[in-house]
Motif scaffolding. Structure first.
Motif, PDB file in Angstrom:
ATOM      1  N   UNK A 125       0.775  -1.392  -0.143  1.00 44.73           N
ATOM      2  CA  UNK A 125      -0.014   0.027   0.111  1.00 44.73           C
ATOM      3  C   UNK A 125       0.828   1.470  -0.152  1.00 44.73           C
ATOM      4  N   UNK A 126       1.967   1.126   1.042  1.00 47.95           N
ATOM      5  CA  UNK A 126       3.020   2.440   0.979  1.00 47.95           C
ATOM      6  C   UNK A 126       3.494   2.675  -0.258  1.00 47.95           C
ATOM      7  N   UNK A 127       3.994   1.622  -0.899  1.00 50.28           N
ATOM      8  CA  UNK A 127       4.659   1.738  -2.216  1.00 50.28           C
ATOM      9  C   UNK A 127       3.813   2.407  -3.429  1.00 50.28           C
ATOM     10  N   UNK A 128       2.639   1.854  -3.360  1.00 50.47           N
ATOM     11  CA  UNK A 128       1.807   2.268  -4.388  1.00 50.47           C
ATOM     12  C   UNK A 128       1.143   3.779  -4.277  1.00 50.47           C
ATOM     13  N   UNK A 129       1.039   4.172  -2.713  1.00 46.93           N
ATOM     14  CA  UNK A 129       0.648   5.556  -2.707  1.00 46.93           C
ATOM     15  C   UNK A 129       1.788   6.492  -3.147  1.00 46.93           C
ATOM     16  N   UNK A 130       3.086   6.294  -2.772  1.00 45.76           N
ATOM     17  CA  UNK A 130       4.090   6.820  -3.335  1.00 45.76           C
ATOM     18  C   UNK A 130       4.546   6.967  -4.653  1.00 45.76           C
ATOM     19  N   UNK A 131       3.708   5.763  -5.533  1.00 45.35           N
ATOM     20  CA  UNK A 131       4.272   5.718  -6.856  1.00 45.35           C
ATOM     21  C   UNK A 131       3.270   6.472  -7.697  1.00 45.35           C
ATOM     22  N   UNK A 132       2.119   6.746  -7.321  1.00 46.05           N
ATOM     23  CA  UNK A 132       1.287   7.589  -8.230  1.00 46.05           C
ATOM     24  C   UNK A 132       0.729   8.936  -7.653  1.00 46.05           C
ATOM     25  N   UNK A 133       0.382   9.797  -8.329  1.00 43.53           N
ATOM     26  CA  UNK A 133      -0.520  10.910  -7.933  1.00 43.53           C
ATOM     27  C   UNK A 133      -1.807  11.022  -7.458  1.00 43.53           C
ATOM     28  N   UNK A 134      -2.537   9.819  -8.254  1.00 43.09           N
ATOM     29  CA  UNK A 134      -3.722   9.907  -7.815  1.00 43.09           C
ATOM     30  C   UNK A 134      -4.093   9.366  -6.195  1.00 43.09           C
ATOM     31  N   UNK A 135      -5.418   9.594  -5.811  1.00 44.00           N
ATOM     32  CA  UNK A 135      -5.691   9.001  -4.606  1.00 44.00           C
ATOM     33  C   UNK A 135      -5.697   7.379  -4.452  1.00 44.00           C
ATOM     34  N   UNK A 136      -5.241   6.683  -3.514  1.00 41.72           N
ATOM     35  CA  UNK A 136      -5.224   5.260  -3.283  1.00 41.72           C
ATOM     36  C   UNK A 136      -6.141   4.872  -2.307  1.00 41.72           C
ATOM     37  N   UNK A 137      -7.009   3.627  -2.420  1.00 41.48           N
ATOM     38  CA  UNK A 137      -7.775   3.306  -1.477  1.00 41.48           C
ATOM     39  C   UNK A 137      -7.619   1.702  -1.594  1.00 41.48           C
ATOM     40  N   UNK A 138      -8.434   0.823  -0.562  1.00 40.20           N
ATOM     41  CA  UNK A 138      -8.291  -0.377  -0.574  1.00 40.20           C
ATOM     42  C   UNK A 138      -9.548  -1.065  -0.120  1.00 40.20           C
ATOM     43  N   UNK A 139      -9.420  -2.395  -0.563  1.00 43.13           N
ATOM     44  CA  UNK A 139     -10.840  -3.011  -0.192  1.00 43.13           C
ATOM     45  C   UNK A 139     -10.134  -4.235   0.697  1.00 43.13           C
ATOM     46  N   UNK A 140     -10.946  -4.850   1.629  1.00 41.31           N
ATOM     47  CA  UNK A 140     -10.318  -6.135   2.352  1.00 41.31           C
ATOM     48  C   UNK A 140     -11.623  -6.688   3.025  1.00 41.31           C
ATOM     49  N   UNK A 141     -11.100  -7.724   3.601  1.00 41.64           N
ATOM     50  CA  UNK A 141     -12.236  -8.375   4.767  1.00 41.64           C
ATOM     51  C   UNK A 141     -11.761  -8.429   6.114  1.00 41.64           C
ATOM     52  N   UNK A 142     -12.600  -8.873   7.122  1.00 37.43           N
ATOM     53  CA  UNK A 142     -12.357  -8.583   8.491  1.00 37.43           C
ATOM     54  C   UNK A 142     -11.017  -9.539   8.817  1.00 37.43           C
ATOM     55  N   UNK A 143     -10.620 -10.536   8.195  1.00 36.68           N
ATOM     56  CA  UNK A 143      -9.511 -11.449   8.507  1.00 36.68           C
ATOM     57  C   UNK A 143      -9.407 -12.782   7.649  1.00 36.68           C
ATOM     58  N   UNK A 144      -8.537 -13.332   7.884  1.00 30.38           N
ATOM     59  CA  UNK A 144      -8.383 -14.623   7.103  1.00 30.38           C
ATOM     60  C   UNK A 144      -9.407 -15.605   7.588  1.00 30.38           C
ATOM     61  N   UNK A 145      -9.456 -15.781   8.908  1.00 30.51           N
ATOM     62  CA  UNK A 145     -10.600 -16.719   9.488  1.00 30.51           C
ATOM     63  C   UNK A 145     -10.926 -16.183  10.482  1.00 30.51           C
ATOM     64  N   UNK A 146     -12.047 -16.978  11.401  1.00 27.63           N
ATOM     65  CA  UNK A 146     -12.792 -16.417  12.809  1.00 27.63           C
ATOM     66  C   UNK A 146     -11.696 -16.441  13.820  1.00 27.63           C
ATOM     67  N   UNK A 147     -10.549 -17.228  13.557  1.00 27.21           N
ATOM     68  CA  UNK A 147      -9.597 -17.178  14.681  1.00 27.21           C
ATOM     69  C   UNK A 147      -8.602 -16.077  14.596  1.00 27.21           C
ATOM     70  N   UNK A 148      -8.516 -15.691  13.499  1.00 25.09           N
ATOM     71  CA  UNK A 148      -7.468 -14.480  13.015  1.00 25.09           C
ATOM     72  C   UNK A 148      -7.864 -13.315  12.545  1.00 25.09           C
ATOM     73  N   UNK A 149      -9.038 -12.919  13.051  1.00 30.60           N
ATOM     74  CA  UNK A 149      -9.669 -11.520  12.710  1.00 30.60           C
ATOM     75  C   UNK A 149      -8.830 -10.361  13.209  1.00 30.60           C
ATOM     76  N   UNK A 150      -8.262  -9.600  12.365  1.00 33.03           N
ATOM     77  CA  UNK A 150      -7.144  -8.693  12.527  1.00 33.03           C
ATOM     78  C   UNK A 150      -7.581  -7.220  11.838  1.00 33.03           C
ATOM     79  N   UNK A 151      -8.766  -6.975  11.416  1.00 29.00           N
ATOM     80  CA  UNK A 151      -9.046  -5.681  10.670  1.00 29.00           C
ATOM     81  C   UNK A 151      -8.744  -4.457  11.573  1.00 29.00           C
ATOM     82  N   UNK A 152      -8.667  -4.170  12.814  1.00 27.51           N
ATOM     83  CA  UNK A 152      -8.149  -2.968  13.376  1.00 27.51           C
ATOM     84  C   UNK A 152      -6.633  -2.881  13.381  1.00 27.51           C
ATOM     85  N   UNK A 153      -5.864  -3.919  13.285  1.00 22.25           N
ATOM     86  CA  UNK A 153      -4.532  -4.006  13.211  1.00 22.25           C
ATOM     87  C   UNK A 153      -4.289  -3.507  11.504  1.00 22.25           C
TER      88      UNK A 153
END
Length: 354
Positions: A125-153
């Motif tokens: 994410x940081x590398x893409x943000x630095x490489x372009x002039x456009x705004x950069x956003x992201x899309x993700x999920x709340x975690x890999x599985x229910x034992x590893x929900x890490x969305x806040x991190x």
């Protein structure tokens, strides 16, 4: 909701979907009120190699704006190179896919697989943000599985990397598309977010979109599968948000009209052969629940001439007029929500800002 120069109040957004959100469908959804549309997700490796089919996904028309291009990949190098190429097509912003759960994407270390490597996700994410002039956003999920929900991190890391907004699907990668999206985690992420947060997952009707705004406090709502065969969900949601009154469900006339428009746009952008063939996957959803639909659908998927397909649809509309006069067509429950009346009454009676 602000992303770069864009500033849209409570946007209703078309989610990126492979083999769905092509130019034809994006333009149809814009006609029906989508505030922002996304391209299909674009492979960084294929883009940097100049694969024509991939490059074609970046092409858009001014009527589609605001438009976001979404890219996916598993290395910093490929994602930076792809972002620079994508920027040349002048979308309104770039989006990074950190959420796709399929083997085609996550199985190769991209998309949702990066939820297992948050440091690498942040580095991309940081590398893409630095490489372009456009705004950069992201899309993700709340975690890999229910034992590893890490969305806040993950949220904190992406904010620090310079991401300007995050779209969050309320499922883990292991959920795929099963079960119900957990809007509670979206609400929790929103409470911690310093950037706009877009809620995604299980919006099948305008009433669902309203409920998502109310329950999560999100800045925008993103609609994926609920828009397939139902582009009217965007105008319906905006009507509900503005007036507090549920829109009428789309009748057979509107649904058949949209199917024909979609076909015409598909042929315009992909040519008569492929434009006609690739529309076959859409008829079942446009015509769902109508009388004798299986007979008509079988005709539609066998026909190779788009003009003949259009004629079949127009003839079927006339049939449906007859069924309507006989009282054999009712409003379709799949476009309504069981709790919509109570929800809308509470919304109209409150001063809730959403």
């Amino acid at each position: 909701m602000k992303i770069g120069k864009l500033d849209i109040d409570r946007p209703v957004i078309l989610a990126p979907m492979e083999d769905v959100t092509d130019r034809a469908f994006r333009q149809l959804c814009k006609r029906h009120g989508a505030d922002i549309v996304y391209t299909e997700f674009v492979s960084a490796e294929a883009l940097r190699r100049g694969i024509e089919k991939t490059v074609r996904k970046l092409k858009a028309d001014p009527v589609e704006r605001p438009l976001a291009v979404q890219i996916f990949g598993s290395t910093v190098e490929s994602m930076v190179e792809a972002a620079v190429i994508a920027e040349e097509f002048q979308p309104d912003y770039l989006d990074i896919n950190f959420g796709c759960p399929t083997k085609k994407v996550a199985g190769k270390g991209a998309g949702a697989a990066l939820l297992k490597e948050p440091e690498k996700m942040a580095a991309i994410a940081e590398a893409v943000v630095k490489a372009v002039r456009l705004p950069v956003t992201a899309k993700t999920r709340i975690g890999w599985d229910h034992e590893s929900i890490n969305i806040l991190d993950v949220l904190r890391r992406l904010e620090d990397a310079g991401i300007q907004a995050l779209a969050l699907h309320g499922r883990t990668r292991s959920d795929m598309y099963k079960g119900k999206a957990d809007w509670g985690w979206i609400a929790e992420a929103k409470r911690h977010a310093r950037i706009p947060l877009i809620a995604n997952g299980d919006v099948w009707s305008p009433e669902d979109a309203l409920r998502m705004f109310l329950e999560t406090g999100a800045d925008g709502v993103m609609i994926g599968r609920g828009s397939i065969g139902n582009p009217f969900i965007f105008s319906g949601t905006k009507h509900l948000l503005k007036t507090g009154t549920p829109p009428p469900p789309p009748d057979f006339r509107l649904r058949i009209k949209a199917a024909i428009e979609h076909l015409q746009l598909s042929v315009e952008f992909k040519g008569e052969k492929y434009g006609t063939l690739e529309m076959r996957r859409h008829y079942a959803t446009y015509l769902k629940g109508l009388p004798k639909v299986s007979v008509v659908r079988n005709k539609l998927v066998r026909e190779e001439d788009w003009r003949a397909v259009e004629s079949i649809l127009l003839e079927y509309r006339e049939e449906c007029e007859g069924y309507a006069r006989e009282g054999r067509i009712r409003e379709h429950a799949e476009y309504l929500n069981d709790h919509s009346d109570k929800l809308v009454l509470n919304y109209k009676a409150s001063n809730t800002t959403i």
